[in-house]
Design an enzyme around this catalytic site. Structure first.
Site, PDB file in Angstrom:
ATOM      1  N   ASP A   3      30.280  30.389  42.065  1.00 46.85           N
ATOM      2  CA  ASP A   3      29.908  31.372  43.099  1.00 46.85           C
ATOM      3  C   ASP A   3      30.691  31.217  44.393  1.00 46.85           C
ATOM      4  O   ASP A   3      30.198  31.525  45.481  1.00 46.85           O
ATOM      5  CB  ASP A   3      28.390  31.300  43.396  1.00 46.85           C
ATOM      6  CG  ASP A   3      27.562  31.577  42.152  1.00 46.85           C
ATOM      7  OD1 ASP A   3      28.034  32.361  41.317  1.00 46.85           O
ATOM      8  OD2 ASP A   3      26.476  31.008  42.031  1.00 46.85           O
ATOM      9  N   LYS A   8      35.187  33.933  43.720  1.00 46.60           N
ATOM     10  CA  LYS A   8      36.379  34.132  42.891  1.00 46.60           C
ATOM     11  C   LYS A   8      36.623  35.614  42.653  1.00 46.60           C
ATOM     12  O   LYS A   8      37.747  36.098  42.729  1.00 46.60           O
ATOM     13  CB  LYS A   8      36.193  33.430  41.528  1.00 46.60           C
ATOM     14  CG  LYS A   8      35.923  31.944  41.645  1.00 46.60           C
ATOM     15  CD  LYS A   8      35.560  31.325  40.301  1.00 46.60           C
ATOM     16  CE  LYS A   8      34.208  31.721  39.775  1.00 46.60           C
ATOM     17  NZ  LYS A   8      33.059  31.209  40.535  1.00 46.60           N
ATOM     18  N   GLY A  53      28.793  35.761  37.377  1.00 55.83           N
ATOM     19  CA  GLY A  53      28.498  36.975  38.139  1.00 55.83           C
ATOM     20  C   GLY A  53      29.493  37.026  39.279  1.00 55.83           C
ATOM     21  O   GLY A  53      29.440  36.201  40.192  1.00 55.83           O
ATOM     22  N   HIS A  54      30.449  37.933  39.197  1.00 47.34           N
ATOM     23  CA  HIS A  54      31.536  37.991  40.177  1.00 47.34           C
ATOM     24  C   HIS A  54      31.422  39.283  40.983  1.00 47.34           C
ATOM     25  O   HIS A  54      31.501  40.374  40.424  1.00 47.34           O
ATOM     26  CB  HIS A  54      32.898  37.925  39.465  1.00 47.34           C
ATOM     27  CG  HIS A  54      33.128  36.618  38.760  1.00 47.34           C
ATOM     28  ND1 HIS A  54      34.259  36.326  38.049  1.00 47.34           N
ATOM     29  CD2 HIS A  54      32.346  35.513  38.670  1.00 47.34           C
ATOM     30  CE1 HIS A  54      34.176  35.094  37.556  1.00 47.34           C
ATOM     31  NE2 HIS A  54      33.027  34.586  37.914  1.00 47.34           N
ATOM     32  N   GLN A 114      32.537  30.266  36.562  1.00 48.83           N
ATOM     33  CA  GLN A 114      31.849  29.025  36.952  1.00 48.83           C
ATOM     34  C   GLN A 114      32.706  28.231  37.950  1.00 48.83           C
ATOM     35  O   GLN A 114      33.434  28.835  38.708  1.00 48.83           O
ATOM     36  CB  GLN A 114      31.513  28.175  35.713  1.00 48.83           C
ATOM     37  CG  GLN A 114      30.436  28.762  34.827  1.00 48.83           C
ATOM     38  CD  GLN A 114      30.911  29.858  33.902  1.00 48.83           C
ATOM     39  OE1 GLN A 114      31.869  29.691  33.179  1.00 48.83           O
ATOM     40  NE2 GLN A 114      30.238  30.991  33.906  1.00 48.83           N
TER      41      GLN A 114
END
Ligand code: GDP
Ligand code: IMO
Ligand code: MG
Length: 427
Positions: A13, A16, A40-41, A222
């Protein structure tokens, strides 16, 4: 530079997704190579917020071919839903390919994820409950179903029967009801029909593109400290989010040009596991709210703490970062003086080395350096010179401690709120 690997330097988180989107305007390919929809990006662009879980974050650029590569585990329904919601906000996307070697996540993987967590009791990992660990277990046990089989109706049925028979024996041992094959075949055959046009030997295409000098970004998911081998085991994910992970799936090691490590100006972690610089109480709550530290995938509140330079330097060494990006610098505005961890006291000794033994790490007492804080809105800053001296001081302190230059500074969630300090270290 033709190839750039972008990874989370610590526990995920780090932003990225935002930076991949920013840099993808200059890329031909953006390739995800690990994890699944545990990621989750977030990308904020053109008035919309996009949350990418499986689709590479460069897809908003029409010039980009976005690849869900080998090394990933893909939930077909999550992919189709994500494609739909993304297209509603941005109808014209880049080309999307799914590797024929990527593994498929089925409902029984999610069932087993929940069951395994339940069995761990106090020692639970705090997984995202997306079935990621069990899908990788199948891959390693060599019983996983890959995309090339999934989109071939005959092979799909045969393989699923084989796997479900085995899973049912395991569920029976836990006294749980078995899995019925036909409902899965029915639901998943419809997904397979929709996925078929995307599935190809995408990794070979990427490899050919690299050799042809195309510009390729590898988008890590990650963070390095969640790596199965190099992270804070067993509180890790089941894949390889490190820079080397990209080389496992078609990026020849000698073709890696730049590696960008992304870190936050403080530290966050979701799920269980040691976190030496973790904060608690009202201060932590204030930081969590200021940084909107709630998981992009699960909505869970993130644990927050001061910047851990011992862990960051370790990550720099393991991943060979050619530069760092420091994000959410704006969030620390108004917090008074800030801290950065420059050593761990473990027992009677102070060390600057990150221990591989998670039990030792959980006993580490952080040794902090206090740095000048800053106030005000940083979101309009376009160069480091425009930043308050405290924020500049933090960037320089990180560079000195790690020995790695900071090429990017992020001062807000939007695409535009980014300071590029050295384009030559990127793509
Ligand atoms: P990822 O998993 O590494 O892509 O990161 P996430 O998207 O899960 O979490 C990053 C969060 O920080 C998202 O909510 C972003 O919108 C937000 N964000 C990214 N960069 C900045 C920044 O510089 N400042 C602030 N305030 N928020 C940011
Ligand atoms: P992005 O790409 C933060 C964490 C989970 C849990 C551990 C194992 O958005 O940075 P898993 O479901 O993978 O078996 O969970 O890993 N985790 C993440 N934490 N960001 C992520 O992804 C994560 N993906 C997994 O919280 O502690
Ligand atoms: Mg995330």
């Amino acid at each position: 530079m033709p190839t750039l690997v972008i990874i989370g330097a610590l526990w995920g988180d780090e932003a990225k997704g935002k930076l991949v989107d920013v840099l993808a305007s200059d890329a031909d390919y953006v390739v995800r190579y690990s994890g699944g929809n545990n990621a989750g990006h977030t990308v904020q662009a053109a008035g919309h917020t996009f949350k990418f879980h499986l689709i590479p974050s460069g897809v908003l650029h029409k010039n980009v071919t976005a690849v869900l590569g080998a090394g990933m585990v893909v939930c077909p329904k999550a992919f189709l839903d994500e494609l739909e919601t993304t297209k509603q906000k941005s109808p014209e996307l880049g080309r999307i390919l799914i590797s024929s070697a990527a593994h498929v996540v089925f409902p029984y993987h999610r069932t087993l994820d929940a069951l395994e967590e339940e069995n761990r009791g106090e020692g639970k990992i705090g997984t995202t409950s997306r079935g990621i660990g069990p899908a990788y277990q199948d891959k390693v046990a060599r019983v996983g179903i890959r995309m090339c089989e999934f989109v071939d109706p005959e092979r799909f049925r045969a393989r699923l029967c084989e796997v479900v028979e085995y899973k049912n024996r395991v569920l029976d041992m836990h006294g749980k009801p078995g899995i019925s094959i036909e409902p899965i075949i029915e639901e998943y055959s419809a997904y397979a029909d929709k996925l078929r046009p995307f599935v190809c030997d995408a990794d070979f295409e990427v490899n050919r593109a690299i050799h042809a000098g195309k510009r390729v970004i590898f988008e890590g998911a990650q963070g390095a400290m969640l790596d199965l081998d190099l992270g804070t085991y067993p509180f890790v994910t089941s894949s390889h989010p490190t820079a080397g992970g990209a080389c496992l799936v078609g990026l020849p090691p000698k073709k890696v040009d730049n590696v960008l490590g992304v870190c936050v100006a403080y530290t966050t972690r979701v799920g269980s596991g040691p976190f030496p610089t973790e904060l608690s109480g009202e201060f932590a709550d204030r930081l969590r709210i200021a940084g909107n530290e709630f998981g992009t995938s699960t909505g869970r509140p993130r644990r927050v703490g001061w910047l851990d330079l011992v862990a960051l330097r370790h990550s720099c060494l393991m991943n060979g970062f050619t530069s760092l990006a420091v994000t959410r610098v704006d969030v620390l505005s108004g917090f008074g003086s800030i801290k950065a961890c420059v050593g761990y006291k473990i027992g009677d000794e102070v060390t600057t080395e990150f221990p591989a033994d998670t039990a030792l790490l959980s006993r580490a007492e952080p040794q902090f350096e206090t740095l000048e804080g800053w106030d005000g809105d940083l979101s309009a800053c376009k160069s480091t010179n425009e930043l308050p001296s405290g924020a500049r001081g933090l960037i320089e302190f990180i560079e000195r401690y790690t020995g790695v230059p900071v090429s990017l500074v992020s001062v807000g969630p939007n695409r535009e709120e980014t300071i590029v300090r050295d384009r030559g270290l990127l793509i």
